[in-house]
Scaffold this motif. Structure first.
Motif, PDB file in Angstrom:
ATOM      1  N   LYS B 186      21.876 -35.867  51.248  1.00 20.12           N
ATOM      2  CA  LYS B 186      20.476 -36.295  51.388  1.00 20.12           C
ATOM      3  C   LYS B 186      19.635 -35.118  51.875  1.00 20.12           C
ATOM      4  N   VAL B 187      18.721 -34.694  51.033  1.00 19.41           N
ATOM      5  CA  VAL B 187      17.834 -33.598  51.408  1.00 19.41           C
ATOM      6  C   VAL B 187      16.572 -34.186  52.023  1.00 19.41           C
ATOM      7  N   GLY B 188      16.161 -33.641  53.167  1.00 24.24           N
ATOM      8  CA  GLY B 188      14.967 -34.133  53.846  1.00 24.24           C
ATOM      9  C   GLY B 188      13.691 -33.849  53.053  1.00 24.24           C
ATOM     10  N   ALA B 189      12.616 -34.523  53.438  1.00 22.49           N
ATOM     11  CA  ALA B 189      11.333 -34.306  52.767  1.00 22.49           C
ATOM     12  C   ALA B 189      10.876 -32.861  52.977  1.00 22.49           C
ATOM     13  N   PRO B 190      10.206 -32.269  51.979  1.00 22.58           N
ATOM     14  CA  PRO B 190       9.721 -30.889  52.132  1.00 22.58           C
ATOM     15  C   PRO B 190       8.778 -30.777  53.326  1.00 22.58           C
ATOM     16  N   ILE B 191       8.849 -29.643  53.994  1.00 21.35           N
ATOM     17  CA  ILE B 191       8.034 -29.426  55.189  1.00 21.35           C
ATOM     18  C   ILE B 191       6.937 -28.408  54.862  1.00 21.35           C
ATOM     19  N   GLU B 192       5.713 -28.748  55.217  1.00 21.83           N
ATOM     20  CA  GLU B 192       4.585 -27.842  54.982  1.00 21.83           C
ATOM     21  C   GLU B 192       4.796 -26.523  55.727  1.00 21.83           C
ATOM     22  N   LYS B 193       4.449 -25.424  55.065  1.00 20.77           N
ATOM     23  CA  LYS B 193       4.593 -24.113  55.707  1.00 20.77           C
ATOM     24  C   LYS B 193       3.274 -23.348  55.613  1.00 20.77           C
ATOM     25  N   PRO B 194       2.296 -23.788  56.410  1.00 21.62           N
ATOM     26  CA  PRO B 194       0.972 -23.142  56.324  1.00 21.62           C
ATOM     27  C   PRO B 194       0.989 -21.683  56.774  1.00 21.62           C
ATOM     28  N   TRP B 195       2.092 -21.269  57.427  1.00 14.89           N
ATOM     29  CA  TRP B 195       2.214 -19.907  57.936  1.00 14.89           C
ATOM     30  C   TRP B 195       2.728 -18.919  56.878  1.00 14.89           C
ATOM     31  N   ALA B 196       3.195 -19.437  55.741  1.00 11.91           N
ATOM     32  CA  ALA B 196       3.864 -18.579  54.760  1.00 11.91           C
ATOM     33  C   ALA B 196       2.900 -17.564  54.145  1.00 11.91           C
ATOM     34  N   THR B 197       3.421 -16.387  53.867  1.00 11.58           N
ATOM     35  CA  THR B 197       2.603 -15.320  53.273  1.00 11.58           C
ATOM     36  C   THR B 197       2.693 -15.409  51.758  1.00 11.58           C
ATOM     37  N   VAL B 198       1.852 -16.295  51.209  1.00  9.98           N
ATOM     38  CA  VAL B 198       1.916 -16.528  49.765  1.00  9.98           C
ATOM     39  C   VAL B 198       0.565 -16.232  49.088  1.00  9.98           C
ATOM     40  N   GLY B 199      -0.266 -15.450  49.741  1.00  9.76           N
ATOM     41  CA  GLY B 199      -1.574 -15.136  49.153  1.00  9.76           C
ATOM     42  C   GLY B 199      -2.658 -16.047  49.724  1.00  9.76           C
ATOM     43  N   THR B 200      -3.784 -15.470  50.078  1.00 12.58           N
ATOM     44  CA  THR B 200      -4.860 -16.255  50.716  1.00 12.58           C
ATOM     45  C   THR B 200      -5.734 -16.953  49.677  1.00 12.58           C
ATOM     46  N   LYS B 201      -5.674 -16.489  48.437  1.00 21.02           N
ATOM     47  CA  LYS B 201      -6.594 -16.949  47.387  1.00 21.02           C
ATOM     48  C   LYS B 201      -8.042 -16.847  47.873  1.00 21.02           C
ATOM     49  N   MET B 202      -8.274 -15.963  48.817  1.00 22.85           N
ATOM     50  CA  MET B 202      -9.601 -15.752  49.412  1.00 22.85           C
ATOM     51  C   MET B 202     -10.141 -17.020  50.076  1.00 22.85           C
ATOM     52  N   GLU B 203      -9.240 -17.922  50.453  1.00 23.52           N
ATOM     53  CA  GLU B 203      -9.678 -19.193  51.024  1.00 23.52           C
ATOM     54  C   GLU B 203      -9.343 -19.328  52.500  1.00 23.52           C
ATOM     55  N   ARG B 204      -8.551 -18.396  53.038  1.00 23.67           N
ATOM     56  CA  ARG B 204      -8.192 -18.483  54.456  1.00 23.67           C
ATOM     57  C   ARG B 204      -7.944 -17.088  54.999  1.00 23.67           C
TER      58      ARG B 204
END
Lengths: 220, 357
Positions: B186-204
């Motif tokens: 049983k895999v748990g629900a995905p956890i949000e990772k707002p800290w990840a370095t995945v590009g700002t898209k100029m939005e944050r």
């Protein structure tokens, strides 16, 4: 039981049970042949080697050809120095236990030429549908083709060694027959035998053709 | 009935990682865990994942750091000497609060040691994975099925608490073959990772992943915050198994292969009328303190069964607050205690402490 050629090569996926089949087959051959040898050419796994059964081989008068480093914890892919006895001494009946997958089959490169020249061999694919990477006939064929590519030899038959370890029951073995027959059709080679733990053998004896009891389990 | 497959412990870890969503594996071969890398090498290309044999263990753990920074599930695996090499990377992962799964299939040590099983990296895993104040969640499987289950659990915990989970297995667990029900994972629900370095898209604002803090007050704050999180883990994530503990007067403590051996010895001792049970820690950190507090109320003696010179025994003494004697039953260097040896220790404890009927 059928007649075996002078040399029986056992190849297959990592963990398919080649060594256990090799030990049992050698003991079986010894019942009718005077000079039987087991050659351990495993260059992949430092553990679980035919050497674990050397006591049984000594009792039965079977020659064990294996690297002096097998089971010594010296973790190097060494081949036995007397491996050429298998091809040089044609009075021997040899069972060759080859390491798993294409990487293990590479070791055959050293003796493939004289084996093909003599042409008195069988190369059997040990298959187990309970192993995750050979769960389907198609996955199994892919692994077997990789082994053929690495070894420079073609399989001539199949050993259906489907088992779930200690949880192997008659149902597991029965269900595996259609899997093995599909692999046989896809590879265009005969299903030579289906193995079964000796204690289940009586239950299945009349239900499966060429059933081969495995009496000896490798030590853990 | 589920559809079981026959797997080596090492393979079960690899497949469970894939089931948990891991698509990045970096490693360097070492016995007795090489099957993890071999399995990943076969499977990852087929599912669009990345298997990379790094030039060293140190390179592999730093690749883990890189992928973890992007919030993707990532793992590496090794055996004892290789884990030592990863020590610096483990500390950096902790300092940057990055989730990752690290597998240690232990072999005998110290030094290059040997290739037979051991549990002598207990201190390293639970105390000193690297420099600085930090912890790893440490999970100790005792079957091939648990190798798979704890791998999935390990990823979930790593994401939840933004830290490294280590699976502390041993050569026996890695090499043994057992039936596994992968469809029960049983895999748990995905956890949000707002800290990840995945590009700002100029939005944050930019996210920064870093373990360097030149301002000591700021660095102190990260340490305090991290240890608040550790406290939550100690309160909520402890795992253990109790075996025949209700009426036990002697308590065996063991994990991994030692627990399997001990179970056989306990069954035999019970036949002889000795009231003995076992606590099997599954999380080595956080160590299951509560069951020991309870056991210390009715047990006259504790026996720590380990494939080490006595490492977990210190946690047993701390957890029982030395209310009862704790003795060691051990083999080292790649040797495994036999059920007979454990039974002899149980009989000895019963004789000395009056646990026999």
């Amino acid at each position: 039981m059928r007649n075996f050629k002078r040399i029986t090569l056992l190849c297959g996926h990592y963990g398919s049970g080649k060594t256990n089949v090799a030990v049992n087959l050698a003991l079986h051959l010894r019942k009718t042949k005077d000079r039987v040898a087991v050659a351990d050419l495993d260059i992949v796994n430092p553990y679980f080697r035919t050497k674990d059964s050397r006591g049984a081989f000594e009792d039965a008068g079977i020659r064990l050809i294996c690297s002096e480093y097998a089971n010594t914890n010296v973790d190097i892919p060494a081949l036995p120095q007397d491996m050429y006895a298998v091809t040089d001494d044609r009075s021997l009946h040899a069972v060759i236990d080859v390491g798993g997958d294409d990487r293990g089959a590479l070791a055959l490169g050293r003796i493939v030429e004289p084996i093909l020249a003599e042409n008195n061999y069988e190369m059997l694919a040990v298959i187990n549908s309970s192993r995750p990477l050979t769960h389907t006939p198609e996955d199994t064929v892919e692994v077997l083709r990789e082994i053929e590519g690495a070894s420079g030899m073609k399989f001539t038959g199949l050993v259906n060694n489907t088992n779930l370890g200690r949880e192997t029951d008659a149902d597991v073995v029965l269900k595996s027959v259609s899997y093995a027959e599909t692999v046989s059709n896809l590879m265009k080679i005969p299903l030579v035998m289906t193995t079964v733990p000796a204690e289940i053998f009586p239950q299945l004896e009349r239900k499966i053709d060429n059933l081969f009891p495995l009496e000896l389990q490798k030590k853990l | 009935m589920s559809d079981k497959v026959l797997m080596k412990g090492n393979e079960a870890i690899a497949e469970a990682a894939i089931i948990a969503g891991c698509r990045h594996y970096f490693g360097y071969p070492i016995t007795p865990q090489t099957e993890i890398a071999a399995y990943m090498a076969k499977r990852m290309p087929k599912i669009g994942g990345c298997f990379l044999q790094a030039e060293s263990e140190i390179a592999a753990i730093n690749m883990v750091y890189g992928v973890a920074s992007t919030g993707k599930r990532v793992m590496t695996s090794s055996s004892s000497p290789g884990i030592s090499l990863k020590g610096e990377g483990l500390s950096y992962l902790a300092g940057a609060d990055l989730p990752s799964l690290v597998i240690n299939v232990q072999r005998g040590g110290p030094g290059l040691g040997g290739i037979q099983p051991s549990q002598s990296d207990y201190f390293q895993a639970t105390r000193a994975g690297g420099h600085g104040d930090f912890r790893m969640i440490v999970l100790a499987p005792a079957s091939v099925q648990e190798m798979a289950e704890l791998t999935v659990k390990g990823f979930d915990l790593a994401d939840k608490y933004r830290m490294t989970t280590m699976i502390l297995a041993d050569g026996t667990m890695g090499q043994m073959m057992e039936p596994v029900a992968l469809d029960e994972l049983k895999v748990g629900a995905p956890i949000e990772k707002p800290w990840a370095t995945v590009g700002t898209k100029m939005e944050r604002e930019h996210n920064i992943v870093n373990s360097l803090f030149l301002d000591p007050a700021a660095l102190e704050k990260t340490n305090f915050e991290r240890y608040d999180r550790y406290k939550t883990i100690e309160e909520n994530e402890v795992l253990y198994e109790e075996y025949l503990m209700e009426d036990a007067e002697i308590c065996v403590v063991a994990f991994g292969i030692a627990a399997r051996v001990s179970k056989n010895a306990i069954d035999e001792a019970r036949k002889q009328g000795i009231k003995v049970g076992m606590i099997r820690p599954i999380t080595l950190w956080p160590f299951p303190v509560a069951p020991f507090k309870k056991a210390a109320e009715h047990c006259k003696a504790f026996i720590s069964v380990e494939l080490s010179m006595g490492q977990m025994i210190e946690d047993v003494r701390l957890a029982t607050e030395c209310k009862a004697p704790v003795t060691l039953c051990n083999r080292v260097g790649g040797m495994i205690p036999s059920p007979e040896q454990v039974l002899a220790s149980i009989c000895e404890a019963a004789k000395t402490n009056g646990g026999a009927n």
